[in-house]
Design a protein around this motif. Structure first.
Motif, PDB file in Angstrom:
ATOM      1  N   UNK A  23     -60.308  10.763   5.314  1.00 11.19           N
ATOM      2  CA  UNK A  23     -61.230   9.973   4.471  1.00 11.19           C
ATOM      3  C   UNK A  23     -60.515   8.945   3.600  1.00 11.19           C
ATOM      4  N   UNK A  24     -59.230   8.707   3.823  1.00 11.11           N
ATOM      5  CA  UNK A  24     -58.498   7.661   3.105  1.00 11.11           C
ATOM      6  C   UNK A  24     -58.259   6.503   4.073  1.00 11.11           C
ATOM      7  N   UNK A  25     -58.595   5.284   3.656  1.00 12.27           N
ATOM      8  CA  UNK A  25     -58.432   4.150   4.572  1.00 12.27           C
ATOM      9  C   UNK A  25     -57.743   2.948   3.929  1.00 12.27           C
ATOM     10  N   UNK A  26     -57.053   3.157   2.809  1.00 12.74           N
ATOM     11  CA  UNK A  26     -56.344   2.076   2.138  1.00 12.74           C
ATOM     12  C   UNK A  26     -54.866   2.125   2.509  1.00 12.74           C
ATOM     13  N   UNK A  27     -54.352   1.137   3.243  1.00 13.39           N
ATOM     14  CA  UNK A  27     -52.934   1.168   3.624  1.00 13.39           C
ATOM     15  C   UNK A  27     -51.995   1.280   2.425  1.00 13.39           C
ATOM     16  N   UNK A  28     -52.396   0.709   1.287  1.00 11.91           N
ATOM     17  CA  UNK A  28     -51.530   0.791   0.103  1.00 11.91           C
ATOM     18  C   UNK A  28     -51.324   2.240  -0.344  1.00 11.91           C
ATOM     19  N   UNK A  29     -52.332   3.077  -0.143  1.00 12.14           N
ATOM     20  CA  UNK A  29     -52.184   4.489  -0.501  1.00 12.14           C
ATOM     21  C   UNK A  29     -51.088   5.142   0.331  1.00 12.14           C
ATOM     22  N   UNK A  30     -51.024   4.792   1.599  1.00 11.08           N
ATOM     23  CA  UNK A  30     -50.001   5.376   2.472  1.00 11.08           C
ATOM     24  C   UNK A  30     -48.610   4.851   2.110  1.00 11.08           C
ATOM     25  N   UNK A  31     -48.533   3.569   1.738  1.00 14.66           N
ATOM     26  CA  UNK A  31     -47.255   3.025   1.277  1.00 14.66           C
ATOM     27  C   UNK A  31     -46.803   3.769   0.025  1.00 14.66           C
ATOM     28  N   UNK A  32     -47.725   3.989  -0.900  1.00 15.35           N
ATOM     29  CA  UNK A  32     -47.398   4.694  -2.144  1.00 15.35           C
ATOM     30  C   UNK A  32     -46.982   6.138  -1.867  1.00 15.35           C
ATOM     31  N   UNK A  33     -47.654   6.774  -0.926  1.00 18.24           N
ATOM     32  CA  UNK A  33     -47.306   8.160  -0.593  1.00 18.24           C
ATOM     33  C   UNK A  33     -45.888   8.241  -0.024  1.00 18.24           C
ATOM     34  N   UNK A  34     -45.552   7.325   0.872  1.00 16.42           N
ATOM     35  CA  UNK A  34     -44.196   7.304   1.429  1.00 16.42           C
ATOM     36  C   UNK A  34     -43.190   7.017   0.323  1.00 16.42           C
ATOM     37  N   UNK A  52     -55.021   1.832   9.657  1.00 19.76           N
ATOM     38  CA  UNK A  52     -54.596   1.706   8.264  1.00 19.76           C
ATOM     39  C   UNK A  52     -53.318   2.506   7.998  1.00 19.76           C
ATOM     40  N   UNK A  53     -53.224   3.695   8.603  1.00 19.41           N
ATOM     41  CA  UNK A  53     -51.992   4.475   8.484  1.00 19.41           C
ATOM     42  C   UNK A  53     -50.830   3.686   9.089  1.00 19.41           C
ATOM     43  N   UNK A  54     -51.067   3.079  10.239  1.00 27.11           N
ATOM     44  CA  UNK A  54     -50.031   2.274  10.879  1.00 27.11           C
ATOM     45  C   UNK A  54     -49.593   1.102  10.016  1.00 27.11           C
ATOM     46  N   UNK A  87     -54.116   8.987  23.631  1.00 21.38           N
ATOM     47  CA  UNK A  87     -52.842   8.819  22.935  1.00 21.38           C
ATOM     48  C   UNK A  87     -52.390   7.364  23.012  1.00 21.38           C
ATOM     49  N   UNK A  88     -52.587   6.723  24.153  1.00 17.18           N
ATOM     50  CA  UNK A  88     -52.240   5.309  24.276  1.00 17.18           C
ATOM     51  C   UNK A  88     -53.004   4.471  23.251  1.00 17.18           C
ATOM     52  N   UNK A  89     -54.295   4.778  23.081  1.00 19.59           N
ATOM     53  CA  UNK A  89     -55.106   4.041  22.100  1.00 19.59           C
ATOM     54  C   UNK A  89     -54.646   4.336  20.681  1.00 19.59           C
ATOM     55  N   UNK A  90     -54.301   5.586  20.414  1.00 19.35           N
ATOM     56  CA  UNK A  90     -53.815   5.950  19.080  1.00 19.35           C
ATOM     57  C   UNK A  90     -52.512   5.227  18.765  1.00 19.35           C
ATOM     58  N   UNK A  91     -51.605   5.183  19.732  1.00 19.45           N
ATOM     59  CA  UNK A  91     -50.323   4.510  19.510  1.00 19.45           C
ATOM     60  C   UNK A  91     -50.528   3.022  19.252  1.00 19.45           C
ATOM     61  N   UNK A  92     -51.475   2.419  19.952  1.00 19.91           N
ATOM     62  CA  UNK A  92     -51.758   0.995  19.717  1.00 19.91           C
ATOM     63  C   UNK A  92     -52.288   0.781  18.306  1.00 19.91           C
ATOM     64  N   UNK A  93     -53.194   1.659  17.871  1.00 20.15           N
ATOM     65  CA  UNK A  93     -53.734   1.513  16.512  1.00 20.15           C
ATOM     66  C   UNK A  93     -52.653   1.757  15.463  1.00 20.15           C
ATOM     67  N   UNK A  94     -51.799   2.733  15.705  1.00 18.59           N
ATOM     68  CA  UNK A  94     -50.740   3.061  14.761  1.00 18.59           C
ATOM     69  C   UNK A  94     -49.598   2.044  14.791  1.00 18.59           C
TER      70      UNK A  94
END
Length: 273
Positions: A23-34, A52-54, A87-94
């Protein structure tokens, strides 16, 4: 601060505590988490946030080989061909050439294609598209069948696990196969768990929060929690649990909180496509 690593049964290693992205979709949140020290990011096709995770991974200065990325196969892709397509689609999105862990999200026993699906994941692992493979929400009988029919045990089984649902039988079954139990909703989402006076008392004695007590409990019983939070102060606090240790009395008191109540779906009947 980063989390310690835990050994998997395939020779790989995984952070013992990760960052849940449901339920999190803000890429900045993932940058901050890393940036805060998280090295494991857990997503899924059904979370609809892989892109967004990608982006967060791409925008972070931390090198890709220092990160552990998990995603999950949706139910409508069970079978021999679906996993490769998904998995191919997931890798493309990521925006990645491989994931570190690929999971079957739910067993879907009524459909009864999880063994066939597992065989497809083994092939994807052997090709290097997923470094490790595992399952999510699989019961002991599902695990036994996978191992009996393929000879390959999952590296991880991600299940609902928190002090209200301690899953002793499930954890024992995982351990029997050398599988790491990973905890989703480890803080008892949508419950009053973190307001429980027992956890408050234990936390006060150690100078930590109830959430930190619960996450430390997970790691001390051998589980690998993936708490979710979009608040930087909170997810930094969640990561800071390795400076104290719960005593046996603490663990015994937490064991007494078991209710057997599930917050999420029952793997025997839950279907998600």
């Amino acid at each position: 601060m980063t989390a310690p690593l835990i050994d998997l049964n395939d020779g790989c290693r995984m952070p013992v505590l990760g960052f849940g992205t449901y339920s999190i979709d803000d890429p900045d949140t993932f940058v901050q988490a890393i940036d805060a020290g998280y090295r494991l990011l857990d997503t899924a096709t059904r979370y609809e946030n892989e892109s967004q995770v990608g982006r967060g991974i791409a925008e972070s200065p931390v090198a890709r080989d220092e990160l552990f990325v998990t995603t999950k196969l949706p139910g409508d892709a069970h079978g021999s061909r679906g996993p490769r397509r998904e998995l191919s689609a997931s890798l493309e999105r990521l925006g990645l050439d491989h994931v570190d862990l690929y999971l079957i999200h739910w067993p879907l026993p009524r459909i009864d294609r999880y063994v066939e699906t597992w065989q497809a994941l083994i092939a994807l692992r052997d090709e290097g598209l997923a470094t490790s493979i595992g399952v999510s929400n699989f019961l002991p009988e599902h695990l036994d069948r996978l191992v009996a029919e393929t000879g390959v045990a999952p590296a991880v089984n991600q299940v609902e696990l928190h002090p209200y649902l301690q899953q002793a039988e499930q954890r024992a079954a995982d351990e029997r196969h050398g599988i790491v139990t990973q905890s989703w909703t480890p803080l008892g989402r949508k419950s009053n768990l973190l307001d429980h006076p027992v956890l408050a008392e234990i936390g006060a004695r150690h100078g930590v929060t109830a959430a930190q007590v619960v996450l430390r409990w997970h790691t001390q019983i051998g589980a690998a929690p993936i708490p979710k939070s979009a608040t930087p102060e909170r997810f930094r606090s969640n990561l800071a649990i390795f400076s104290f240790e719960l005593g046996q009395d603490d663990l015994d008191r937490i064991a007494g909180l078991e209710t057997g109540h599930r917050i999420g779906g029952d793997p025997r009947t839950h279907e998600e496509f």
